[in-house]
Design a protein around this motif. Structure first.
Motif, PDB file in Angstrom:
ATOM      1  N   VAL A  31      17.013  16.449  -2.637  1.00  0.00           N
ATOM      2  CA  VAL A  31      18.225  16.012  -1.927  1.00  0.00           C
ATOM      3  C   VAL A  31      18.991  15.082  -2.858  1.00  0.00           C
ATOM      4  N   LEU A  32      19.978  15.630  -3.546  1.00  0.00           N
ATOM      5  CA  LEU A  32      20.773  14.843  -4.488  1.00  0.00           C
ATOM      6  C   LEU A  32      21.766  13.943  -3.771  1.00  0.00           C
ATOM      7  N   ARG A  33      22.202  14.361  -2.596  1.00  0.00           N
ATOM      8  CA  ARG A  33      23.187  13.576  -1.851  1.00  0.00           C
ATOM      9  C   ARG A  33      22.480  12.510  -1.019  1.00  0.00           C
ATOM     10  N   ASN A  34      21.774  11.657  -1.718  1.00  0.00           N
ATOM     11  CA  ASN A  34      21.103  10.518  -1.101  1.00  0.00           C
ATOM     12  C   ASN A  34      21.124   9.386  -2.112  1.00  0.00           C
ATOM     13  N   VAL A  35      20.964   8.143  -1.661  1.00  0.00           N
ATOM     14  CA  VAL A  35      21.036   6.990  -2.567  1.00  0.00           C
ATOM     15  C   VAL A  35      19.722   6.224  -2.516  1.00  0.00           C
ATOM     16  N   PRO A  36      18.873   6.343  -3.582  1.00  0.00           N
ATOM     17  CA  PRO A  36      18.998   7.313  -4.670  1.00  0.00           C
ATOM     18  C   PRO A  36      18.523   8.689  -4.221  1.00  0.00           C
ATOM     19  N   PRO A  37      18.667   9.729  -5.074  1.00  0.00           N
ATOM     20  CA  PRO A  37      18.171  11.062  -4.710  1.00  0.00           C
ATOM     21  C   PRO A  37      16.673  11.026  -4.417  1.00  0.00           C
ATOM     22  N   VAL A  38      16.252  11.888  -3.495  1.00  0.00           N
ATOM     23  CA  VAL A  38      14.838  11.953  -3.104  1.00  0.00           C
ATOM     24  C   VAL A  38      14.380  13.408  -3.107  1.00  0.00           C
TER      25      VAL A  38
ATOM     26  N   PRO B  42       9.713   6.364   2.194  1.00  0.00           N
ATOM     27  CA  PRO B  42       9.362   6.967   0.904  1.00  0.00           C
ATOM     28  C   PRO B  42       8.060   6.390   0.356  1.00  0.00           C
ATOM     29  N   LEU B  43       7.230   7.256  -0.179  1.00  0.00           N
ATOM     30  CA  LEU B  43       5.983   6.830  -0.802  1.00  0.00           C
ATOM     31  C   LEU B  43       6.245   6.339  -2.218  1.00  0.00           C
ATOM     32  N   ALA B  44       5.629   5.257  -2.584  1.00  0.00           N
ATOM     33  CA  ALA B  44       5.665   4.757  -3.962  1.00  0.00           C
ATOM     34  C   ALA B  44       4.329   4.056  -4.204  1.00  0.00           C
ATOM     35  N   GLY B  45       4.232   3.244  -5.247  1.00  0.00           N
ATOM     36  CA  GLY B  45       2.978   2.575  -5.533  1.00  0.00           C
ATOM     37  C   GLY B  45       2.083   3.421  -6.419  1.00  0.00           C
ATOM     38  N   SER B  46       0.788   3.160  -6.392  1.00  0.00           N
ATOM     39  CA  SER B  46      -0.158   3.847  -7.266  1.00  0.00           C
ATOM     40  C   SER B  46      -0.588   5.176  -6.653  1.00  0.00           C
ATOM     41  N   ALA B  47      -1.223   6.007  -7.493  1.00  0.00           N
ATOM     42  CA  ALA B  47      -1.731   7.293  -7.017  1.00  0.00           C
ATOM     43  C   ALA B  47      -2.824   7.091  -5.980  1.00  0.00           C
ATOM     44  N   ASP B  48      -3.694   6.089  -6.184  1.00  0.00           N
ATOM     45  CA  ASP B  48      -4.773   5.836  -5.232  1.00  0.00           C
ATOM     46  C   ASP B  48      -4.226   5.416  -3.875  1.00  0.00           C
ATOM     47  N   GLU B  49      -3.201   4.586  -3.884  1.00  0.00           N
ATOM     48  CA  GLU B  49      -2.590   4.149  -2.631  1.00  0.00           C
ATOM     49  C   GLU B  49      -1.942   5.319  -1.902  1.00  0.00           C
ATOM     50  N   ALA B  50      -1.251   6.155  -2.662  1.00  0.00           N
ATOM     51  CA  ALA B  50      -0.618   7.326  -2.046  1.00  0.00           C
ATOM     52  C   ALA B  50      -1.663   8.293  -1.505  1.00  0.00           C
ATOM     53  N   ARG B  51      -2.760   8.466  -2.248  1.00  0.00           N
ATOM     54  CA  ARG B  51      -3.814   9.374  -1.813  1.00  0.00           C
ATOM     55  C   ARG B  51      -4.430   8.894  -0.500  1.00  0.00           C
ATOM     56  N   ALA B  52      -4.648   7.593  -0.397  1.00  0.00           N
ATOM     57  CA  ALA B  52      -5.213   7.034   0.829  1.00  0.00           C
ATOM     58  C   ALA B  52      -4.248   7.196   2.003  1.00  0.00           C
ATOM     59  N   ALA B  53      -2.960   6.962   1.748  1.00  0.00           N
ATOM     60  CA  ALA B  53      -1.960   7.104   2.811  1.00  0.00           C
ATOM     61  C   ALA B  53      -1.891   8.544   3.294  1.00  0.00           C
TER      62      ALA B  53
ATOM     63  N   SER C 158       0.802  -1.215   0.000  1.00  0.00           N
ATOM     64  CA  SER C 158       0.000   0.000   0.000  1.00  0.00           C
ATOM     65  C   SER C 158       0.834   1.263   0.000  1.00  0.00           C
ATOM     66  N   GLY C 159       2.034   1.228  -0.525  1.00  0.00           N
ATOM     67  CA  GLY C 159       2.715   2.495  -0.710  1.00  0.00           C
ATOM     68  C   GLY C 159       4.210   2.496  -0.568  1.00  0.00           C
ATOM     69  N   VAL C 160       4.832   1.620   0.160  1.00  0.00           N
ATOM     70  CA  VAL C 160       6.263   1.676   0.338  1.00  0.00           C
ATOM     71  C   VAL C 160       6.974   1.201  -0.924  1.00  0.00           C
ATOM     72  N   SER C 161       8.053   1.916  -1.261  1.00  0.00           N
ATOM     73  CA  SER C 161       8.783   1.547  -2.472  1.00  0.00           C
ATOM     74  C   SER C 161       9.355   0.146  -2.370  1.00  0.00           C
ATOM     75  N   ARG C 162       9.235  -0.631  -3.442  1.00  0.00           N
ATOM     76  CA  ARG C 162       9.823  -1.973  -3.467  1.00  0.00           C
ATOM     77  C   ARG C 162      11.315  -1.929  -3.752  1.00  0.00           C
ATOM     78  N   ARG C 163      11.784  -0.804  -4.277  1.00  0.00           N
ATOM     79  CA  ARG C 163      13.203  -0.632  -4.498  1.00  0.00           C
ATOM     80  C   ARG C 163      13.823  -0.064  -3.228  1.00  0.00           C
ATOM     81  N   PRO C 164      14.927  -0.628  -2.739  1.00  0.00           N
ATOM     82  CA  PRO C 164      15.500  -0.124  -1.492  1.00  0.00           C
ATOM     83  C   PRO C 164      15.950   1.331  -1.620  1.00  0.00           C
ATOM     84  N   ILE C 165      15.482   2.157  -0.703  1.00  0.00           N
ATOM     85  CA  ILE C 165      15.868   3.566  -0.668  1.00  0.00           C
ATOM     86  C   ILE C 165      16.426   3.854   0.714  1.00  0.00           C
TER      87      ILE C 165
END
Length: 421
Positions: free
Chosen positions: A173-180, A117-128, A10-17
């Protein structure tokens, strides 16, 4: 037990941030700049995380912080690990920090921070976001972070949409892996008096050179372009010295965008300069843009050698911003009255205050970074003008007395140009 609204699918990025120290400081910046007493709610924190450390560092004696465990944990186990971590910080922290297992146990707070970090669909982010917004006190701020990518992302697009409606600040924030990218949202209006309790906001894109001197992100980009042109010229014509022109220009171009730290006067009756430069005029006047009020206007000319970062002369709330078309006359001449200008109107305890950024003969690019609805502390950076220009500060004439005269040199954020009567 109700889970975090950003957990799992429901929203957390599946790619490690990885939220590093710099991004964590930006996430906690609204807590850090609030003079207290205040309440904070940190959602999705993990024991030992940089975000939790930044939130704890922002606490003052009368503050209270509630922490909800990261959704990647497993209920009670994650909360227990958080409690153990907080207890290791000592009595001072444990007295002000409460760990809960879910959002249902949390109370509304002045500053709500989503550490994941928020990720996923727009509907999931809107609900969160809807769930989190319910936990923000009136006039409070919700801070969220999304991956800084140009790739299609429903969550990032939804956050950008809400930032356009409710945003009071955004930082890359460019100095982050990845940038956010960190967004601050205010869904209910704040009172202008709240600005007096704030410190100037953190500017993460301002690159530190020394303890007291930074370079604005515009300067980094401009210097990078100059060095890129030098590299291209060298590759195209290896035997020519032409490449030295842009190479040598990189340093002075970057220096133009220098952003020094300033000590802002604590005197509540003081109005500070909006920029460095020389006072061109101090006069009482009417301006039809602001109604029938009489204003005290203090105009300052910035040469190409002056610092061009602009600062708020008083604490207040941005209630309007507009740009008027015009020419590009030399900023020190009377004709500059009709130049292209950006008007930022502040609501303050003493009445309306306006800061006008005017272009000049060379300066043709105005940067304004304070959205309508945002709160500015006195002396806080809110924009800049590129290459020689002018700033005008409008104060209610019956409530302010000037302390400078034409010809005086002023320092932005530090020199007192007027006092409230």
């Amino acid at each position: 037990m109700t889970q975090s609204p950003v957990g799992g699918a429901s929203g957390v990025s599946r790619r490690p941030i990885q939220i590093g120290d710099r991004a964590a400081r930006v996430l906690a910046s609204e807590l850090a700049r609030h003079g207290g007493p205040k309440t904070g709610l940190l959602v999705g924190a993990a024991a030992g995380s940089a975000t939790l450390a930044a939130a704890i560092d922002a606490l003052l004696p009368d503050d209270r912080l509630t922490v909800v465990a990261a959704s990647s944990g497993s209920g009670f186990g994650a909360a227990a690990a958080l409690r153990e971590h907080v207890e290791r910080q000592g009595r001072w922290v444990t007295d002000r920090t409460r760990v809960v297992e879910s959002l249902t146990e949390a109370e509304p707070a002045d500053v709500v921070i989503l550490a994941e970090p928020l990720a996923g669909s727009a509907d999931e982010a809107r609900a969160a976001l809807a769930d989190l917004t319910k936990l923000v006190n009136a006039g409070g701020v919700l801070t969220v972070v999304v991956p800084a990518t140009r790739l299609p992302s429903g969550a990032a697009d939804e956050v950008e949409r809400q930032a356009a409606l409710y945003g009071v600040g955004s930082d890359l924030v460019l100095r982050n892996v990845p940038p956010v990218r960190v967004h601050r949202l205010r869904h209910t209006p704040a009172h202008h008096a709240a600005a007096h309790n704030l410190l100037p906001a953190l500017r993460p894109s301002s690159v530190p050179l020394t303890r007291g001197m930074n370079i604005d992100s515009n300067g980094v980009a401009a210097a990078g372009i100059a060095l890129g042109l030098a590299a291209l010229a060298k590759a195209a014509r290896p035997k020519s010295k032409l490449w030295m022109v842009p190479a040598l220009a990189a340093a002075p171009v970057a220096a133009f965008f220098r952003d020094p730290q300033r000590d802002v006067p604590e005197d509540t009756s003081a109005v500070v300069a909006a920029s460095d430069g020389k006072v061109l005029g101090v006069e009482r006047m009417h301006d039809k843009r602001f109604g029938d009020m009489e204003f005290l206007r203090i105009a300052v000319f910035l040469s190409v050698l002056d610092v061009h970062v602009n600062r708020a002369p008083v604490a207040g709330k941005v209630v309007d911003y507009f740009v008027e078309d015009g020419g590009y006359a030399a900023a020190m001449k009377p004709e500059a009255e009709h130049n292209v200008a950006a008007y930022t109107l502040l609501e303050t305890a003493h009445g309306p205050v306006a800061v006008v950024q005017r272009t000049g003969l060379i300066a043709r690019r105005i940067v304004q970074r304070a959205p309508v609805g945002s709160l500015l502390a006195k002396g806080e950076r809110f924009g800049l003008i590129r290459f020689g220009s002018r700033t005008d500060v409008y104060l209610p004439a019956d409530k302010a007395a000037p302390t400078v005269a034409p010809g005086d040199r002023v320092v932005g954020g530090a020199t007192v140009i007027a006092t409230w009567l």
